[in-house]
Design an enzyme around this catalytic site. Structure first.
Site, mmCIF file in Angstrom:
data_model
loop_
_atom_site.group_PDB
_atom_site.id
_atom_site.type_symbol
_atom_site.label_atom_id
_atom_site.label_comp_id
_atom_site.label_asym_id
_atom_site.label_seq_id
_atom_site.Cartn_x
_atom_site.Cartn_y
_atom_site.Cartn_z
ATOM 1 N N SER A 118 -3.374 -1.602 36.743
ATOM 2 C CA SER A 118 -3.233 -2.557 36.332
ATOM 3 C C SER A 118 -3.568 -2.881 35.030
ATOM 4 O O SER A 118 -3.177 -3.933 34.421
ATOM 5 C CB SER A 118 -4.352 -3.417 37.334
ATOM 6 O OG SER A 118 -5.350 -2.851 37.457
ATOM 7 N N HIS A 141 1.440 -4.612 40.875
ATOM 8 C CA HIS A 141 2.356 -5.204 39.298
ATOM 9 C C HIS A 141 3.507 -4.155 39.307
ATOM 10 O O HIS A 141 3.881 -4.362 37.918
ATOM 11 C CB HIS A 141 1.492 -4.100 38.396
ATOM 12 C CG HIS A 141 -0.443 -4.955 38.298
ATOM 13 N ND1 HIS A 141 0.149 -5.948 37.502
ATOM 14 C CD2 HIS A 141 -0.976 -4.792 38.665
ATOM 15 C CE1 HIS A 141 -1.747 -7.198 37.724
ATOM 16 N NE2 HIS A 141 -2.168 -5.767 38.825
ATOM 17 N N LYS A 165 1.777 -12.926 42.055
ATOM 18 C CA LYS A 165 1.566 -12.415 41.307
ATOM 19 C C LYS A 165 3.193 -12.563 40.738
ATOM 20 O O LYS A 165 4.121 -13.241 40.460
ATOM 21 C CB LYS A 165 1.368 -10.464 40.455
ATOM 22 C CG LYS A 165 -0.219 -10.275 40.444
ATOM 23 C CD LYS A 165 -0.570 -9.154 40.285
ATOM 24 C CE LYS A 165 -2.526 -8.737 40.133
ATOM 25 N NZ LYS A 165 -2.396 -8.282 41.033
HETATM 26 C C1 LIG Z 1 -4.246 -7.915 42.107
HETATM 27 C C2 LIG Z 1 -4.128 -6.692 42.491
HETATM 28 C C3 LIG Z 1 -4.353 -6.892 43.818
HETATM 29 C C4 LIG Z 1 -5.155 -7.907 44.399
HETATM 30 O O1 LIG Z 1 -3.610 -8.900 44.006
HETATM 31 P P1 LIG Z 1 -4.359 -10.229 44.943
HETATM 32 O O2 LIG Z 1 -3.611 -10.759 45.496
HETATM 33 O O3 LIG Z 1 -5.022 -11.316 43.506
HETATM 34 O O4 LIG Z 1 -6.382 -10.261 45.343
HETATM 35 C C5 LIG Z 1 -5.073 -6.026 44.461
HETATM 36 N N1 LIG Z 1 -4.289 -4.013 43.793
HETATM 37 C C6 LIG Z 1 -4.020 -4.499 42.810
HETATM 38 C C7 LIG Z 1 -3.018 -2.957 41.983
HETATM 39 C C8 LIG Z 1 -3.639 -5.603 41.491
HETATM 40 O O5 LIG Z 1 -3.284 -5.749 40.433
#
Ligand SMILES: *Cc1c(COP(=O)(O)O)cnc(C)c1O
Length: 392
Positions: A181, A209, A241
């Site tokens: 991330s 991601h 995302k």
């Molecule tokens: C953003 C993210 C999460 C968390 O996801 P949310 O739905 O925002 O709680 C988990 N793992 C990774 C690698 C992320 O980048």
């Protein structure tokens, strides 16, 4: 912490450039927002990779499912969650080429929920040093032994797998982000799968991601490498995302999903997401299935354009192919200054500091989406370069 020490702690955070504050913006489109004073910004700090938050048919789907109530009224096991959520689960399992899926309220909770339910005192979790905080926290609440390996370093991982004993009835888990991330690089999946097979480990990949971002069908890391998705035991994903909604999901085998329904406290004891959110994610997923190619092409074009423009300067960029473009400043002060200069010039960027990244690697985490125009990308690159010239 003593309550009376809090103000002093906040002062300390301010002095060390680590203080964080919330500012809200209203999104006018997938790439434009304005603040309460009405000033407009081009957004380069979101995870809205495909720009689906402002897609007309996605918003129409949200409205349509909202007819069935604004909330889901209770935890999934007590009152269900409307039909959209299970339709989404069926669709995502199918899309990912796996048996079954379960939605949690966020990606964060999905990671906690899986590690809590599957790993325990007898087990060992091997975790990449740059894994997302939700994996780190999941490891903590699992009560399993946690062994951290150097980032994406398969030799180090193998050494640790070899040298760490596990009880006869214990399980080895290997856990990694698919696309990391904060660095935007991609997990070495082929070697990870070799190691998983060699050491009989259960492999869990967090595709937050990578889903909708890499792979010819947007299927994430297995799609990118052309590997059978079933070689990954557990896929974690988020609906927040590329899917432009909110929620997290686990895609896996039927027995694992059934166990989660029975034993995962973050699933059992929290009200499920409302129909409108599930309807949003379902529609986004269908758009990715039907029209994804056009979006991925646009995303990759924009990513290459931005990476190319930034490379023509003295900026320290972490190379890669994903839309996460880290501009390393080293110290937090410069990261904050750069973000603030961009903010003054109508560009929204996010400075990332420890503990989100290791000490001394503060950065701007710039993200490109399929929705950005060439002009917007050129403007952002120009503003960033101007800051660099002025600060030299
Ligand atoms: C953003 C993210 C999460 C968390 O996801 P949310 O739905 O925002 O709680 C988990 N793992 C990774 C690698 C992320 O980048």
């Amino acid at each position: 912490m003593k309550i009376t020490d809090i103000e002093q702690e906040l002062e300390r955070l301010k002095k060390s450039d680590s203080y964080r504050a919330v500012t809200d913006y209203r999104m006018k489109s997938a790439t434009r927002c304005f603040d309460r004073g009405g000033k407009e910004y081009i957004v380069f700090s979101s995870n809205n990779y495909l720009g689906l938050t402002h897609n007309k048919s996605v918003i129409a789907a949200a409205r349509k499912s909202e007819r069935y109530g604004s909330g889901s009224t209770g935890a999934r096991l007590t009152s269900g969650a409307g039909f959209e959520l299970s339709e989404f689960e069926k669709e995502i399992a199918l899309f990912k080429g796996m048996e079954s899926a379960l939605v949690f309220n966020s990606g964060y909770m999905a990671n906690l929920g899986v590690l809590y339910a599957l790993a325990g005192e007898k087990d060992v979790i091997f975790s990449d040093s740059l894994n997302h905080a939700s994996i780190v926290d999941g490891c903590r609440i699992s009560r399993a032994k946690v062994v951290v390996y150097k980032h994406n370093d398969m030799n180090h991982l193998e050494e640790l797998l070899k040298n760490t004993d596990v009880m006869p009835d214990g399980q080895r888990f290997i856990v990694s982000d698919g696309v990391f991330s904060m660095d935007g690089d991609i997990v070495n999946l082929p070697e990870l799968i070799d190691l998983k097979q060699k050491y009989d480990a259960c492999l869990m990949i967090d595709e937050a991601h990578s889903f909708g971002v890499i792979g010819s069908h947007g299927g994430g890391t297995p799609d990118y490498y052309g590997i059978d998705p079933k070689k990954i035991d557990i896929h974690i994903g988020t609906m927040s995302k590329a899917l432009g909604a909110v929620g997290g999901y686990v895609v896996s085998s039927k027995p694992i999903i059934e166990l989660l329904k029975n034993k995962s406290r973050p699933f059992i004891f929290s009200t499920s997401i409302p129909p409108s959110v599930a309807g949003t994610a379902l529609k986004s997923l269908k758009i990715i299935e039907q029209h994804g190619n056009r979006l991925f092409e646009r995303l990759h074009y924009n990513t290459n354009l931005m990476r190319g423009l930034l490379k023509q300067s003295d900026l320290k960029i972490i190379d890669g192919i994903t839309p996460i473009i880290p501009i390393i400043t080293g110290d937090s002060k410069t990261a904050i200054k750069l973000a603030s200069y961009c903010h003054d010039n109508g560009i929204l960027l996010c400075p990332i500091r420890p503990p989100s990244v290791p000490e001394g690697t503060s950065r701007i985490r710039l993200t490109v989406t399929a929705a950005h125009s060439e002009k917007e990308i050129q403007k952002a690159a120009a503003v960033i370069k101007k800051f660099m010239r002025n600060s030299l």
